[in-house]
Design a protein around this motif. Structure first.
Motif, short mmCIF file in Angstrom:
data_model
loop_
_atom_site.label_atom_id
_atom_site.label_comp_id
_atom_site.label_asym_id
_atom_site.label_seq_id
_atom_site.Cartn_x
_atom_site.Cartn_y
_atom_site.Cartn_z
N PRO A 21 12.31 0.06 -1.79
CA PRO A 21 12.85 -1.31 -1.84
C PRO A 21 12.84 -1.87 -3.26
N GLY A 22 14.04 -2.14 -3.79
CA GLY A 22 14.15 -2.76 -5.11
C GLY A 22 13.64 -1.88 -6.23
N SER A 23 13.28 -2.51 -7.34
CA SER A 23 12.78 -1.74 -8.47
C SER A 23 11.31 -1.40 -8.24
N ARG A 24 10.79 -0.58 -9.10
CA ARG A 24 9.39 -0.13 -8.99
C ARG A 24 8.50 -0.99 -9.88
N ILE A 25 8.89 -2.24 -10.12
CA ILE A 25 8.07 -3.14 -10.94
C ILE A 25 6.69 -3.23 -10.29
N GLY A 26 5.68 -3.00 -11.09
CA GLY A 26 4.31 -3.03 -10.60
C GLY A 26 3.86 -1.71 -9.99
N GLN A 27 4.76 -0.77 -9.83
CA GLN A 27 4.42 0.54 -9.27
C GLN A 27 4.50 1.64 -10.32
N CYS A 28 5.51 1.57 -11.14
CA CYS A 28 5.75 2.60 -12.15
C CYS A 28 5.10 2.17 -13.47
N CYS A 63 13.13 14.46 -16.50
CA CYS A 63 12.44 13.19 -16.73
C CYS A 63 11.15 13.23 -15.93
N SER A 64 10.27 12.34 -16.26
CA SER A 64 9.02 12.22 -15.51
C SER A 64 8.65 10.74 -15.46
N PHE A 65 7.89 10.41 -14.45
CA PHE A 65 7.39 9.05 -14.34
C PHE A 65 6.07 9.06 -13.61
N THR A 66 5.27 8.06 -13.89
CA THR A 66 3.94 7.92 -13.30
C THR A 66 3.90 6.63 -12.51
N GLU A 67 3.35 6.71 -11.32
CA GLU A 67 3.22 5.54 -10.46
C GLU A 67 1.76 5.32 -10.10
N THR A 68 1.44 4.08 -9.80
CA THR A 68 0.08 3.73 -9.39
C THR A 68 -0.01 3.56 -7.88
N SER A 69 1.07 3.91 -7.18
CA SER A 69 1.05 3.84 -5.71
C SER A 69 1.42 5.21 -5.16
N PHE A 70 1.03 5.45 -3.94
CA PHE A 70 1.35 6.70 -3.24
C PHE A 70 2.34 6.33 -2.14
N ASP A 71 3.53 5.89 -2.56
CA ASP A 71 4.54 5.31 -1.70
C ASP A 71 5.25 6.40 -0.88
#
Length: 169
Positions: A21-28, A63-71
């Motif tokens: 849902p939406g952007s990953r603001i606060g998650q990525c 590309c790579s990205f890191t998230e602080t959630s296990f969505d």
């Protein structure tokens, strides 16, 4: 004499992923956009005292990205044949206060999910690696670089322009 101040300094980022849902603001927390690298071959033909390198094409992009959630919605992007569209957004500012936007739109496959270490009382970070088949980099809504598996443009100018016609692409 005009002052030379730092410009286009990336100050914030966000990620948009399909199905989430939406952007990953606060998650990525971190995004590494594709590294663009030419494939070079060394040539030394008759009469050349030293070899030169010739651009033959481009390397694979990731590309790579890191998230602080296990969505769970993000984890579902790992499916076979589940090509995904992702957009990395960046907010940039010059030292004189001028603001800029950038985005890297990409299509590819998530090829690795690393759930990291799980420990009580610590922030859990999870990293994703994605192979990128096509992408476009925009700065202030101006296309800077665009590529597909068959073609590549820089500043709107196609690289190897005769190739597409010769190969009937």
């Amino acid at each position: 004499m005009a002052k030379k101040l730092p410009a286009y300094v990336i100050k914030d980022v966000s990620l948009f992923a399909p199905g989430a849902p939406g952007s990953r603001i606060g998650q990525c927390s971190e995004i590494t956009i594709p590294v663009l690298e030419k494939t070079m071959e060394s040539f030394r033909n008759a009469g050349m005292i030293k070899p030169i390198e010739i651009a033959m094409g481009y390397e694979t992009t990731e590309c790579s990205f890191t998230e602080t959630s296990f969505d769970p919605d993000m984890l579902k992007l790992f499916g076979i044949g589940a090509a995904s569209s992702m957009v990395a957004y960046g907010y940039m500012a010059d030292e004189d206060g001028t603001e800029h936007s950038c985005r890297f739109q990409m299509v590819g496959d998530v090829k690795k999910i690393d759930a990291g270490s799980w420990a009580s009382g610590t922030k859990g970070e999870h990293s994703y690696d994605m192979t990128v088949h096509s992408g476009t980099l925009f700065i202030d809504d101006q296309e800077i670089i665009r590529f597909t598996p068959h073609r590549f443009w820089v500043g709107g100018v196609e690289q190897f322009p005769g190739r597409a016609n010769a190969l009937r692409l």
